[in-house]
Design an enzyme around this catalytic site. Structure first.
Site, short mmCIF file in Angstrom:
data_model
loop_
_atom_site.label_atom_id
_atom_site.label_comp_id
_atom_site.label_asym_id
_atom_site.label_seq_id
_atom_site.Cartn_x
_atom_site.Cartn_y
_atom_site.Cartn_z
N ASN A 148 4.83 -4.77 -11.68
CA ASN A 148 3.31 -5.28 -11.27
C ASN A 148 2.57 -5.85 -12.40
O ASN A 148 2.10 -6.84 -12.18
CB ASN A 148 2.30 -3.97 -10.78
N ARG A 204 8.06 -14.33 4.50
CA ARG A 204 9.01 -13.85 3.79
C ARG A 204 9.85 -13.08 4.71
O ARG A 204 9.70 -12.38 5.68
CB ARG A 204 8.42 -12.67 2.62
N ARG A 233 4.81 -17.09 -2.66
CA ARG A 233 5.14 -16.85 -3.92
C ARG A 233 6.43 -16.15 -4.45
O ARG A 233 6.45 -14.92 -3.97
CB ARG A 233 3.90 -16.28 -4.71
N HIS A 287 0.32 -17.78 6.55
CA HIS A 287 0.54 -16.41 6.31
C HIS A 287 0.44 -15.36 7.44
O HIS A 287 0.88 -14.27 7.22
CB HIS A 287 -0.68 -15.98 5.06
N TYR A 319 7.07 -0.59 3.59
CA TYR A 319 5.72 -0.90 3.58
C TYR A 319 5.23 -0.63 4.93
O TYR A 319 5.81 -0.41 6.15
CB TYR A 319 5.76 -2.74 3.58
N ARG A 342 -5.94 -0.52 -0.77
CA ARG A 342 -5.12 -0.04 -1.73
C ARG A 342 -5.19 -0.73 -3.09
O ARG A 342 -4.79 0.05 -3.99
CB ARG A 342 -3.81 -0.41 -1.06
N HIS A 383 -0.20 -1.40 3.62
CA HIS A 383 0.03 -2.97 3.57
C HIS A 383 -0.71 -3.46 4.91
O HIS A 383 -1.26 -4.56 5.00
CB HIS A 383 1.17 -3.34 3.77
#
Length: 720
Positions: free
Chosen positions: A85, A412, A442, A472, A505, A601, A629
């Site tokens: 992180n 992703r 990214r 997204h 997730y 979160r 998530h």
């Protein structure tokens, strides 16, 4: 960038059909009191700095590593997650701050801090957290692992047989791949790649007495911690450091110090070069490797002369140097956490097939299309299996001769994605397949470029979205020819189409045959792939046009209901809450007396519990074995509640620079997520609570949200 500016970048993605969010209740339209708005805007420090809030999030991750009630190897993994992180934070956020300062774009943040002030606060806080992280590893985790028969040792702790084993390993496998790089007038200081682990070696020529500096890169394609037998492990750099004489024969090795550099790895692609986007992005990916340094980590024992050389050659400041106890780079602890010691891990849990998609008597998989014609399915991963729901949905669509077309967004996905394989199979079977691949996701850019080309080669229609916007949203639509006519089957989710991360997730996804939702999604795909000017939707909010304005409208409706004496309340679950307009709308609702609860979160720039501003707002955070998530937006609606799920966080990038989608849930699914929120916000549920001082305090709740949901899934499985 304002919403007005953003909409100039692309075709309008639309609002709801009446230009706002529909509600069945008839109440007095709400017009904010200018005096109240002025009061809210005049409150000093009403926004917490987003970067410092992020560091507090990573501190909560560290607290999980410190939590002795958690299984030991899970605590070990949280140390590795903390490291990863922080690496990404420096590569992107700190790099961005430095870039703005260097280019003269150092404007004051909403928190009131200038970039330089934020940067200095980051350096101070990061040093504190990094020292604490190292201390937890050395004084808590290592001794506890030793008690359980797992030893992380240094070279000096190895016995003779273990050292002989390491000597043989070095000679046969490690030595052949090492490349010592000397620094002298004929050899300039070598390039140090980002996040690589390196040895700074000081050597001396015994004949001349002259000292030299050399760098040895620790190879990343070996295990970070070398197993020497009997569950004992030694850092790879210790093995290399003990055998440097073979790399520098005839020289005296005087000192060896470990160091690690973090570089700016955020990409900058010229968006107006859309026709050559793949080529531009590939060029930028090469440039990423040579981004400027933003952090230097060194072992605290490093010699001052060696440190001075590194600082000078890397052109960084003393504030960017972090002196830490070794070993550095604890990402490698993932391999320790993966050891086959189930007694030191969370009890295993295998996701179950959703009850409405489960096989009953036949061993054959359920026909997903038949099941969805009976009833919508709201999926909750990882408790509901991704493989037997979303993945099966796409795979059955690819094999079904009645399916005419499949349209899907990919942000992703995993390296061996069955979703990709199914889409290729569908295209090769003659179905129309449209895949919108976001190649600017990214750190997944290279993989997404590879998938895009593979899909194109198979005959899929591959598009890259709209100029100036990242796509997204998480959408999949199957068009099927049935006796009653064409029917659309739609999936709208909060998480990526990634079978691997779906097991780690927490996400929600709606599988539906709702006609209106299907038409909305069809229009949106046309917007994204062609020149459709469809600008209104019945059941969707779509960024950058209508997510922010739609949510603010929903907040204002709750104020209207409260004023009318009707049930009113707002509950939001998100990864981050940063957007100032959204926050001010929530402050306004609180000032009017509407109860607001947020489950965040990560970053939260809102201050709860401030008299006259946010005393009706409560904020909590839940972290655990799964990464929370999903995004949920729930409103009491004057007795006619609504709930929305989708991909958008309350951040500028999501609301202004991305294509995001929220879907209004049908009644049954709405009630399901409202019950989930009831559990998440229950006083007995363990969570961190955010105070007006922007500090998080862990409550003493006895119930763990994720463990409760796991237990409920197990009970459903055993009773079926």
């Amino acid at each position: 960038m304002s919403t007005e500016q953003q909409t100039d970048l692309a075709p309008s993605l639309g609002t709801t059909s009446d230009g706002a969010v529909a509600t069945e209740s008839v109440v007095e339209p709400y017009t904010p009191d200018p005096a109240l708005v002025e009061h809210i805007e005049s409150v000093d420090n009403r926004f917490v700095d987003r970067e410092l809030s992020w560091l507090r999030f990573n501190e909560r991750v560290l607290e999980l590593a410190e939590d002795e009630s958690l299984p030991l190897l899970e605590r070990t993994r949280f140390l590795a997650i903390f490291t990863s992180n922080l690496d990404e934070f420096f590569m992107v956020r700190v790099a961005g701050l430095k870039r703005r300062i260097a280019t003269g774009l150092a404007v004051r943040a909403a928190s009131g801090l200038m970039p330089r002030e934020v940067l200095e606060a980051i350096w101070t806080r990061t040093d504190e957290l990094s020292q604490r992280h190292a201390s937890v590893f050395q004084h808590k985790i290592v001794p506890s692992l030793r008690e359980q028969g797992i030893e992380l040792v240094r070279w000096a702790d190895l016995d003779r047989d273990e050292q002989k084993f390491c000597k043989k390993l070095f000679k046969e496998r490690v030595y052949p791949v090492l490349t010592p790089l000397a620094v002298d007038p004929a050899h300039p200081f070598p390039y140090i790649s980002g996040l690589s682990l390196n040895l700074a070696v000081l050597i001396r020529n015994p004949k001349t007495g002259k000292e030299h500096f050399a760098r040895v890169k620790v190879p990343s394609n070996f295990d970070r911690f070398v197993a020497v037998g009997n569950a004992r492990f030694v850092p790879l750099e210790d093995v290399i450091g003990a055998h440097l004489g073979r790399l520098f024969p005839g020289m005296e090795v005087l000192e060896v110090h470990t160091f690690r550099v973090t570089r700016n790895e955020d990409l900058e692609v010229e968006e107006d070069d859309a026709e050559n986007l793949l080529a531009a992005l590939e060029k930028e990916l090469l440039r990423r490797k040579f981004g400027p340094p933003v952090r230097l980590e060194v072992e605290e024992s490093i010699a001052p002369s060696v440190l001075d050389l590194l600082v000078s050659e890397l052109d960084i400041t003393q504030e960017e140097v972090f002196r830490l106890p070794g070993p550095l780079d604890l990402r490698g602890l993932h391999s320790i956490a993966d050891l086959p010691r189930d007694d030191l891990k969370y009890p295993s849990f295998v996701p179950a097939t959703h009850a409405r998609l489960a096989e009953v008597e036949s061993a054959a998989p359920v026909d997903v299309f038949k099941a969805l014609r009976r009833r919508d399915v709201l999926l909750h991963h990882p408790y509901d299996s991704f493989a037997t729901s979303v993945q099966r949905f796409i795979e059955q669509a690819a094999a079904d001769p009645h399916v005419l077309a499949i349209k899907q967004t990919l942000y992703r996905t995993s390296g061996d994605s069955p979703i990709i394989d199914a889409l290729i199979d569908a295209a090769e079977a003659g179905k129309q397949v449209l895949v919108l691949v976001e190649i600017k996701a990214r750190f997944d850019e290279q993989a997404n470029i590879r998938w895009a080309r593979k899909l194109e080669k198979a005959g899929c229609h591959v598009v890259y979205g709209l100029v100036g916007l990242k796509t997204h949203c998480k959408l999949a639509m199957v068009v099927r020819d049935e006796p009653e006519g064409i029917r659309r089957y739609t999936h709208i989710g909060t998480g990526n189409y990634n079978p691997k991360t779906s097991r780690m997730y927490e996400d929600l996804g709606l599988l539906t045959t709702d006609v209106t939702i299907g038409e909305d999604v069809a229009h949106l795909f046309n917007n994204l792939s062609g020149w459709s000017r469809k600008a209104t939707y019945e059941q969707l909010l779509v960024a950058p046009d209508s997510v922010r304005t739609g949510l603010i409208d929903l907040v204002h409706r709750e104020i209207e209901h409260h004023r009318a004496g009707l049930p009113a309340g707002i509950r939001i679950k998100a990864n981050s809450v940063v957007d100032e307009e959204i926050i001010d709308a929530l402050y306004l609702a609180s000032a009017e007396g509407v109860p607001v609860e947020l489950l965040v979160r990560g970053i939260c720039a809102l201050r709860p519990g401030v008299p006259g501003l946010s005393e009706h707002i409560k904020v909590r955070s839940i972290l655990g074995r799964y990464l929370e998530h999903s995004r949920i937006f729930s409103f009491e609606g004057g007795g006619e509640p609504t709930a929305w799920i989708g991909s958008a966080d309350m951040m500028h990038r999501n609301l202004d620079r991305r294509v995001e989608v929220l879907v209004r849930l049908p009644e049954q699914s709405r009630d399901d997520v409202r019950r989930l929120l009831d559990l998440a916000f229950a006083p007995t549920t363990q969570a961190w609570e955010l105070g007006a001082d922007a500090h998080w305090v862990r409550n003493d709740g006895a119930e763990h949200l994720q463990e409760t949901l796991i237990e409920r899934q197990r009970n459903r499985r055993s009773s079926s």
